[in-house]
Design a protein around this motif. Structure first.
Motif, PDB file in Angstrom:
ATOM      1  N   GLU A 327     -84.135 -10.584 -23.530  1.00 42.19           N
ATOM      2  CA  GLU A 327     -84.749 -10.077 -24.758  1.00 42.19           C
ATOM      3  C   GLU A 327     -85.615 -11.145 -25.416  1.00 42.19           C
ATOM      4  O   GLU A 327     -86.707 -10.842 -25.933  1.00 42.19           O
ATOM      5  N   ALA A 331     -89.641 -10.903 -25.880  1.00 41.57           N
ATOM      6  CA  ALA A 331     -90.293 -11.153 -27.172  1.00 41.57           C
ATOM      7  C   ALA A 331     -91.415 -12.178 -27.033  1.00 41.57           C
ATOM      8  O   ALA A 331     -92.473 -12.048 -27.684  1.00 41.57           O
ATOM      9  N   LYS A 334     -94.317 -10.300 -25.447  1.00 40.71           N
ATOM     10  CA  LYS A 334     -94.919  -9.354 -26.392  1.00 40.71           C
ATOM     11  C   LYS A 334     -95.743 -10.094 -27.435  1.00 40.71           C
ATOM     12  O   LYS A 334     -96.872  -9.678 -27.761  1.00 40.71           O
ATOM     13  N   VAL A 342     -92.988 -11.268 -33.394  1.00 49.16           N
ATOM     14  CA  VAL A 342     -92.091 -10.214 -32.925  1.00 49.16           C
ATOM     15  C   VAL A 342     -90.749 -10.363 -33.620  1.00 49.16           C
ATOM     16  O   VAL A 342     -90.134 -11.437 -33.595  1.00 49.16           O
ATOM     17  N   LEU A 344     -86.738  -9.467 -33.990  1.00 50.10           N
ATOM     18  CA  LEU A 344     -85.619  -9.155 -33.106  1.00 50.10           C
ATOM     19  C   LEU A 344     -84.505  -8.480 -33.889  1.00 50.10           C
ATOM     20  O   LEU A 344     -84.320  -8.764 -35.073  1.00 50.10           O
ATOM     21  N   ILE A 346     -85.452  -6.153 -30.341  1.00 47.99           N
ATOM     22  CA  ILE A 346     -86.522  -5.236 -29.954  1.00 47.99           C
ATOM     23  C   ILE A 346     -85.952  -3.826 -29.853  1.00 47.99           C
ATOM     24  O   ILE A 346     -84.900  -3.620 -29.256  1.00 47.99           O
ATOM     25  N   ASP A 350     -89.552   0.667 -28.020  1.00 49.22           N
ATOM     26  CA  ASP A 350     -90.708  -0.220 -27.858  1.00 49.22           C
ATOM     27  C   ASP A 350     -91.162  -0.207 -26.399  1.00 49.22           C
ATOM     28  O   ASP A 350     -90.341  -0.334 -25.487  1.00 49.22           O
ATOM     29  N   TYR A 353     -89.779  -2.825 -24.179  1.00 49.53           N
ATOM     30  CA  TYR A 353     -88.360  -2.687 -23.839  1.00 49.53           C
ATOM     31  C   TYR A 353     -88.192  -1.895 -22.548  1.00 49.53           C
ATOM     32  O   TYR A 353     -87.258  -2.114 -21.782  1.00 49.53           O
TER      33      TYR A 353
END
Length: 391
Positions: A327, A331, A334, A342, A344, A346, A350, A353
């Protein structure tokens, strides 16, 4: 006695096979699986695995009652599919990093583990080093006070031909570049020590490997609810591979490789030449009081995994822990792609994701200019610099 099937017999499988062979009274390698069976045959000869059978597909052994564990060493894009197949077939799974190609795939793996009641563990072998184990114990003593800042240098070096291997350097097959496949070790370690941040901002680039779609250099900042920051650099362009984690507290600095520094302020706030040797000695005592690990790196994690199976207890690195690292990496990607901050966690809705979302949106820094099926050299993968020096 756990009966092990090694799925994927490329370079990293050396580290797994060597780890299992340390525990002959607890496990036995009974199957070697690879889409290139000649690679499996080579590992069988090299390690004298006379009782191991060779297969070209994991599907061939899903219903084999003589196999208890799938140890997955394949390229990342098939980690989830093989893991879910194995768990649903009643096998335990130890899967190489990164856990999967998407957070959605991580969820499928975790769900399969929960519904089957079988153990899922994700490789994070740096947790099984004295450098990180002892550093975490010193942190937990709270002797350095509130955490202010961490510096994480995940410095690696890979030559241009590294990305010639057919699956490397592509978003679809490898899932990312140095951030995902190299810095994952340090990202796992820092979130294990400091917890999960609330925000991530990052930038990625490719400065030295024009035969890869993916990044070979990235820089990211994590912000925590406390206001603390972690500054992370991921790289495969750093000669010497000088890796480190430096954690700055209100009262002192500690690091891996191990070091400590406690400043003393003058009345005007500037540091004086003298240091707080009393605190430094306390930090040294805390560090040295933590026993050395009996087993380290992959062997240490395999020991932990086998113990979890034997005692029906969770392994140190389970599915949710593996997902946390991915994750943070998601991020980073992204943020770099959207050029924004970003938050958290996510959200599951999204696009980043979901499976295939990153592949659709990721930039191609370059296109692959070479593709080879296998390299002649199939030795064990070097795992970076020894961060235990000075311990």
């Amino acid at each position: 006695m756990q009966r092990i099937a090694i799925i994927g017999t490329g370079n990293i499988s050396h580290n797994h096979i060597q780890g299992y062979l340390v525990f002959p009274d607890r496990c036995q390698i009974v199957a070697l699986v690879d889409i290139y069976p000649e690679k499996a045959e080579e590992k069988k000869r090299h390690y004298g695995l006379t009782d191991a059978k060779i297969y070209s597909s994991h599907q061939d052994i899903l219903t084999d009652p003589s196999i208890d564990v799938f140890d997955i060493c394949t390229p990342p894009y098939v980690h989830a599919a093989i893991s879910v197949d194995a768990l649903n077939a009643g096998k335990h799974v130890l899967c190489e990093k990164p856990m999967a190609a998407s957070l959605q795939e991580c969820d499928a793996m975790i769900s399969a583990s929960e519904s089957s009641g079988k153990t899922l563990s994700i490789i994070a072998q740096n947790r099984f080093t004295d450098a990180f184990w002892r550093l975490k114990k010193v942190l937990e003593s709270n002797k350095i006070g509130k955490i202010c800042h961490a510096q994480v240098d995940s410095f690696w070096w890979r030559g241009h031909s590294y990305y010639d291997l057919w699956w490397r350097g592509t978003w679809e097959k490898e899932g990312g570049g140095c951030t995902l496949n190299h810095a994952v070790h340090h990202i796992d370690a820092i979130q294990w020590m400091l917890g999960f941040p609330t925000e991530v901002v990052a930038i990625t680039t490719n400065v030295s490997h024009d035969n890869a779609e993916v990044e070979d250099l990235s820089a990211a900042i994590f912000k925590y609810a406390t206001g603390a920051l972690t500054q992370l650099t991921a790289s495969v362009v750093h000669h010497g591979e000088e890796q480190k984690i430096v954690i700055q507290g209100e009262k002192a600095r500690i690091s891996a490789p191990w070091d400590k520094f406690a400043s003393i302020a003058a009345p005007n706030g500037f540091p004086i030449d003298a240091r707080d040797t009393t605190l430094e000695n306390q930090l040294e005592d805390s560090y040295q009081s933590v026993p050395h690990l009996t087993r380290t790196l992959h062997t240490g994690q395999i020991d932990n995994f086998l113990h979890a199976l034997q005692t029906n207890t969770p392994p140190l690195v389970d599915g949710p822990q593996g997902k946390r690292s991915l994750e943070l990496i998601t991020a980073i990607y992204k943020s770099a792609i959207t050029r924004g901050i970003v938050s958290l966690p996510i959200n599951a809705s999204d696009p980043y994701y979901q499976t295939g979302g990153l592949v659709k949106m990721a930039p191609h820094f370059f296109e692959k200019s070479a593709s080879v099926e296998n390299f002649a050299n199939e030795e064990a993968i070097p795992l970076g610099k020894d961060m235990d020096k000075g311990a």
